[in-house]
Design a protein around this motif. Structure first.
Motif, PDB file in Angstrom:
ATOM      1  N   UNK A 149     -17.659  69.974   6.548  1.00 27.21           N
ATOM      2  CA  UNK A 149     -19.075  70.172   6.231  1.00 27.21           C
ATOM      3  C   UNK A 149     -19.513  71.597   6.541  1.00 27.21           C
ATOM      4  N   UNK A 150     -19.214  72.066   7.754  1.00 29.09           N
ATOM      5  CA  UNK A 150     -19.813  73.331   8.194  1.00 29.09           C
ATOM      6  C   UNK A 150     -19.097  74.547   7.607  1.00 29.09           C
ATOM      7  N   UNK A 151     -17.772  74.525   7.560  1.00 34.45           N
ATOM      8  CA  UNK A 151     -17.037  75.699   7.074  1.00 34.45           C
ATOM      9  C   UNK A 151     -16.933  75.723   5.553  1.00 34.45           C
ATOM     10  N   UNK A 152     -16.586  74.571   4.966  1.00 34.11           N
ATOM     11  CA  UNK A 152     -16.426  74.543   3.510  1.00 34.11           C
ATOM     12  C   UNK A 152     -17.785  74.338   2.843  1.00 34.11           C
ATOM     13  N   UNK A 153     -18.576  73.434   3.386  1.00 36.20           N
ATOM     14  CA  UNK A 153     -19.848  73.104   2.748  1.00 36.20           C
ATOM     15  C   UNK A 153     -20.944  74.131   2.965  1.00 36.20           C
ATOM     16  N   UNK A 154     -20.940  74.768   4.133  1.00 35.92           N
ATOM     17  CA  UNK A 154     -21.948  75.797   4.439  1.00 35.92           C
ATOM     18  C   UNK A 154     -23.373  75.292   4.215  1.00 35.92           C
ATOM     19  N   UNK A 155     -23.762  74.220   4.914  1.00 31.94           N
ATOM     20  CA  UNK A 155     -25.106  73.671   4.681  1.00 31.94           C
ATOM     21  C   UNK A 155     -26.209  74.573   5.226  1.00 31.94           C
ATOM     22  N   UNK A 173     -19.815  60.684  10.234  1.00 37.78           N
ATOM     23  CA  UNK A 173     -20.029  61.860  11.097  1.00 37.78           C
ATOM     24  C   UNK A 173     -20.539  63.034  10.259  1.00 37.78           C
ATOM     25  N   UNK A 174     -20.023  63.173   9.048  1.00 43.17           N
ATOM     26  CA  UNK A 174     -20.529  64.227   8.150  1.00 43.17           C
ATOM     27  C   UNK A 174     -22.041  64.105   8.002  1.00 43.17           C
ATOM     28  N   UNK A 175     -22.493  62.887   7.687  1.00 38.82           N
ATOM     29  CA  UNK A 175     -23.924  62.698   7.454  1.00 38.82           C
ATOM     30  C   UNK A 175     -24.756  62.995   8.685  1.00 38.82           C
ATOM     31  N   UNK A 176     -24.253  62.602   9.843  1.00 36.96           N
ATOM     32  CA  UNK A 176     -25.016  62.819  11.071  1.00 36.96           C
ATOM     33  C   UNK A 176     -25.044  64.309  11.452  1.00 36.96           C
ATOM     34  N   UNK A 177     -23.954  65.018  11.204  1.00 33.50           N
ATOM     35  CA  UNK A 177     -23.984  66.466  11.462  1.00 33.50           C
ATOM     36  C   UNK A 177     -24.934  67.147  10.470  1.00 33.50           C
ATOM     37  N   UNK A 178     -24.904  66.690   9.227  1.00 33.67           N
ATOM     38  CA  UNK A 178     -25.796  67.287   8.222  1.00 33.67           C
ATOM     39  C   UNK A 178     -27.258  67.093   8.617  1.00 33.67           C
ATOM     40  N   UNK A 180     -28.326  66.888  11.722  1.00 33.98           N
ATOM     41  CA  UNK A 180     -28.539  67.841  12.823  1.00 33.98           C
ATOM     42  C   UNK A 180     -28.819  69.238  12.253  1.00 33.98           C
ATOM     43  N   UNK A 181     -28.192  69.563  11.126  1.00 35.77           N
ATOM     44  CA  UNK A 181     -28.366  70.882  10.517  1.00 35.77           C
ATOM     45  C   UNK A 181     -29.589  70.957   9.606  1.00 35.77           C
ATOM     46  N   UNK A 182     -30.399  69.903   9.600  1.00 36.73           N
ATOM     47  CA  UNK A 182     -31.667  69.978   8.876  1.00 36.73           C
ATOM     48  C   UNK A 182     -31.589  69.662   7.399  1.00 36.73           C
ATOM     49  N   UNK A 183     -30.548  68.934   6.994  1.00 37.05           N
ATOM     50  CA  UNK A 183     -30.390  68.600   5.573  1.00 37.05           C
ATOM     51  C   UNK A 183     -30.975  67.230   5.260  1.00 37.05           C
ATOM     52  N   UNK A 184     -31.242  67.035   3.968  1.00 32.53           N
ATOM     53  CA  UNK A 184     -31.578  65.717   3.430  1.00 32.53           C
ATOM     54  C   UNK A 184     -30.239  65.047   3.094  1.00 32.53           C
ATOM     55  N   UNK A 185     -29.986  63.860   3.660  1.00 30.62           N
ATOM     56  CA  UNK A 185     -28.639  63.285   3.610  1.00 30.62           C
ATOM     57  C   UNK A 185     -28.630  61.920   2.937  1.00 30.62           C
ATOM     58  N   UNK A 186     -27.759  61.787   1.951  1.00 28.70           N
ATOM     59  CA  UNK A 186     -27.629  60.542   1.203  1.00 28.70           C
ATOM     60  C   UNK A 186     -26.175  60.085   1.251  1.00 28.70           C
ATOM     61  N   UNK A 295     -11.117  72.895  19.470  1.00 31.30           N
ATOM     62  CA  UNK A 295     -12.006  72.792  20.625  1.00 31.30           C
ATOM     63  C   UNK A 295     -13.468  73.076  20.269  1.00 31.30           C
ATOM     64  N   UNK A 296     -13.691  73.946  19.279  1.00 31.51           N
ATOM     65  CA  UNK A 296     -15.079  74.225  18.863  1.00 31.51           C
ATOM     66  C   UNK A 296     -15.764  72.952  18.394  1.00 31.51           C
ATOM     67  N   UNK A 297     -15.035  72.210  17.561  1.00 27.82           N
ATOM     68  CA  UNK A 297     -15.605  70.979  17.012  1.00 27.82           C
ATOM     69  C   UNK A 297     -15.835  69.952  18.108  1.00 27.82           C
ATOM     70  N   UNK A 298     -14.836  69.780  18.964  1.00 27.55           N
ATOM     71  CA  UNK A 298     -14.933  68.764  20.013  1.00 27.55           C
ATOM     72  C   UNK A 298     -16.089  69.069  20.948  1.00 27.55           C
ATOM     73  N   UNK A 299     -16.271  70.333  21.262  1.00 24.43           N
ATOM     74  CA  UNK A 299     -17.347  70.727  22.161  1.00 24.43           C
ATOM     75  C   UNK A 299     -18.710  70.369  21.555  1.00 24.43           C
ATOM     76  N   UNK A 300     -18.922  70.752  20.317  1.00 24.90           N
ATOM     77  CA  UNK A 300     -20.212  70.475  19.675  1.00 24.90           C
ATOM     78  C   UNK A 300     -20.432  68.978  19.482  1.00 24.90           C
ATOM     79  N   UNK A 301     -19.409  68.296  18.970  1.00 23.29           N
ATOM     80  CA  UNK A 301     -19.583  66.860  18.702  1.00 23.29           C
ATOM     81  C   UNK A 301     -19.799  66.104  20.014  1.00 23.29           C
ATOM     82  N   UNK A 302     -19.053  66.496  21.049  1.00 17.91           N
ATOM     83  CA  UNK A 302     -19.231  65.854  22.359  1.00 17.91           C
ATOM     84  C   UNK A 302     -20.667  65.996  22.853  1.00 17.91           C
TER      85      UNK A 302
END
Lengths: 344, 344
Positions: A149-155, A173-178, A180-186, A295-302
């Motif tokens: 989502x974050x690297x390829x999708x660049x929301x 998890x994609x939808x929930x991160x989206x 968090x990033x302020x997107x409209x998620x379907x 580790x970047x992902x695990x830290x943020x998701x945790x």
């Protein structure tokens, strides 16, 4: 979490790949075998598996089509991501009691060769609770969702994100991160129960594509069009979402589960010209490409999990022997969240 | 370059879009009309066209399929990029004698409305020599090649670049820029004559796909696989090149000329799963997306042309009346370089 050494089976139960599936996976594609529990030599370590992750990508490994890793050989132990505990070690980097995750296979015991010790990742205390989150949101599926989502999708805030197989371990998890990033998620999924769960974890809308006209449902749910389509499935759902994409939309291509059981190569989107006309970016990725940024992902998701912003459902099935049957659930759309075998 | 004011026709010859092509373009898809030469009102300017660029994308504009601009309306002057000279101006930004390029249409005279003055680009002296390079390497096709290869393709020295329609106005510049960037460059084209021309301008290899087995020719010409496939054509050539792509290869999707005359949507690559397995990036683009960076491309390409590192062939056909027939050349693979109508 007890390591239950006293209950250790005397044999190493294993499932080998017996035949390459033609179409759907059958239980007979696996062969059960009881092998002796191996003894580590100098440099090696013995790991007892605790939890086995079942993932759609397992189907890819069973085939001999072009793929991103060598296929599992016939007669070889079926490849799978698992969590295990080191029982015995003659390796410098691992000691008894260490909890590790990696490609430990469909078996009770994995013998790590000296040069394989870095194929596993040590999970340092404090261990996740539940431990099996380490093959879910705090492991392979979470990291997949995060970088895809974050690297390829660049929301960007305010953009619309659509995700298929939305109730699955990655999609949810994609939808929930989206969010968090302020997107409209379907989310697109396959039952009303899953739709309810998706909106309960924050999706703005969820579409049951089995009972709804997907095209008009997307029109309603995405009034501003679609900026990111996180695709786990391919096939006709991809075709339908394509016509809702905005200019410069991105398609992180995470999976093509609708096509894995196909016996022929499956062509790309029906109206490929849209890629040009709408200046779309379609980009495939595999989570292992991000190995050195795990580790970047695990830290943020945790952190997000602690804050209650990411929730995950699990289906834990007890018994290694159930794996050949349970894996089919991934393809008949019959689960919410992450499917895990508890190896007992 | 003379503006030949004394030879100015008394009428404005125009070709209108008479019907949307079904399959191949026919001359009868255009309607010839003689209109009065318009007189500019306050804010407007009158441009006399000198050169008309014929481009594959013209075919897209003639259809009513989903596209990147509104289609040309039936009965409207056919849209086309041209170079013209301002003959009369009541616009603040344009004065008689200015040379401009833009969507001036298939006609002798274009009347620029006040709010259209920024649809054209003024070409400041020193003018390119030949002037018509301003719709070739120093214009729309050069800029397309430049950003498509460098921004979307992201070539690195030592990588292998394959380009289709390689002898065309875009493809030939792509290959020459790729050589400047230190890549191994292979062109796919449709005649031995074009192959010879391509190697004469620096391509490492050129493949005549009409007389050679493309698959084995690519194996020979690209021993290290393909890192960038700059695609102008789509269809079966895309399918074949796909199987030669390396991990993380990029496909700047510039055109799909093999499909423009199709009467049905054309599906994507036959084996779409490779996008996932090889982590490919397929990205469509249109040169107008880079409108505000146009000067970067022109500056670099101009410098490379001066250094003799970029060469371009032109086919200049005299007579606006030839345009409806000449445009078909773009689709029957019967030319080298850039096709231009000299409007006389």
């Amino acid at each position: 979490m007890s390591t239950n050494v006293e209950n250790t089976p005397r044999v190493n139960r294993q499932f080998l790949l017996a035949s390459r599936p033609v179409g759907d996976i059958k239980e007979s594609d696996f062969e059960y075998k009881e092998a002796p529990v191996p003894t580590p030599s100098q440099g090696e370590a013995l790991v007892r598996n605790l939890y086995l992750s079942l993932d759609p990508t397992n189907r890819i490994w069973m085939s001999d089509m072009v793929q991103y890793m060598p296929p599992v050989e016939l007669g070889e132990v079926m490849r799978g991501v698992a969590i295990g505990v080191v029982e015995e070690s003659k390796n410098l980097f691992l000691k008894p009691g260490d909890i590790v995750t990696g490609l430990l296979g469909w078996q009770d015991y994995a013998l790590l060769k000296e040069n394989q010790a870095n194929f596993v990742t040590k999970i340092n205390p404090p261990l996740p609770d539940p431990l099996f989150a380490a093959v879910g949101p705090l492991g392979v599926t979470g990291v997949t969702a995060y970088f895809g989502l974050l690297e390829i999708g660049q929301p960007k805030p305010g953009e619309t994100v659509v995700v298929s197989a939305a109730a699955g371990a990655v999609g949810s998890v994609v939808g929930q991160i989206a969010k968090i990033k302020g997107c409209h998620v379907v989310g697109i999924t396959s039952s009303d129960e899953k739709c309810q769960w998706l909106t309960s974890v924050g999706f703005d809308a969820a579409i049951n594509y089995k009972t709804t006209d997907l095209n008009s449902a997307l029109t309603n749910a995405c009034p501003n069009g679609v900026d990111i389509y996180f695709d786990n499935v391919g096939g006709s759902i991809l075709d339908t979402v394509m016509s809702h994409l905005n200019l410069f939309a991105r398609i992180p291509l995470c999976g093509l589960i609708s096509t894995y059981n196909s016996t022929e190569p499956v062509p790309g989107p029906y109206n490929f010209g849209l890629v040009l006309m709408k200046r779309l970016r379609i980009q495939g990725f595999i989570v292992s490409d991000y190995h050195n940024r795990w580790h970047e992902a695990i830290k943020d998701i945790g952190e997000w999990m602690k804050q209650g912003k990411i929730k995950q459902e699990y289906e834990i099935v007890e018994g290694l022997e159930k794996a050949p049957k349970e894996i089919m659930k991934l393809f008949n759309a019959n689960k919410i969240g992450k499917l895990i075998i508890k190896i007992v």
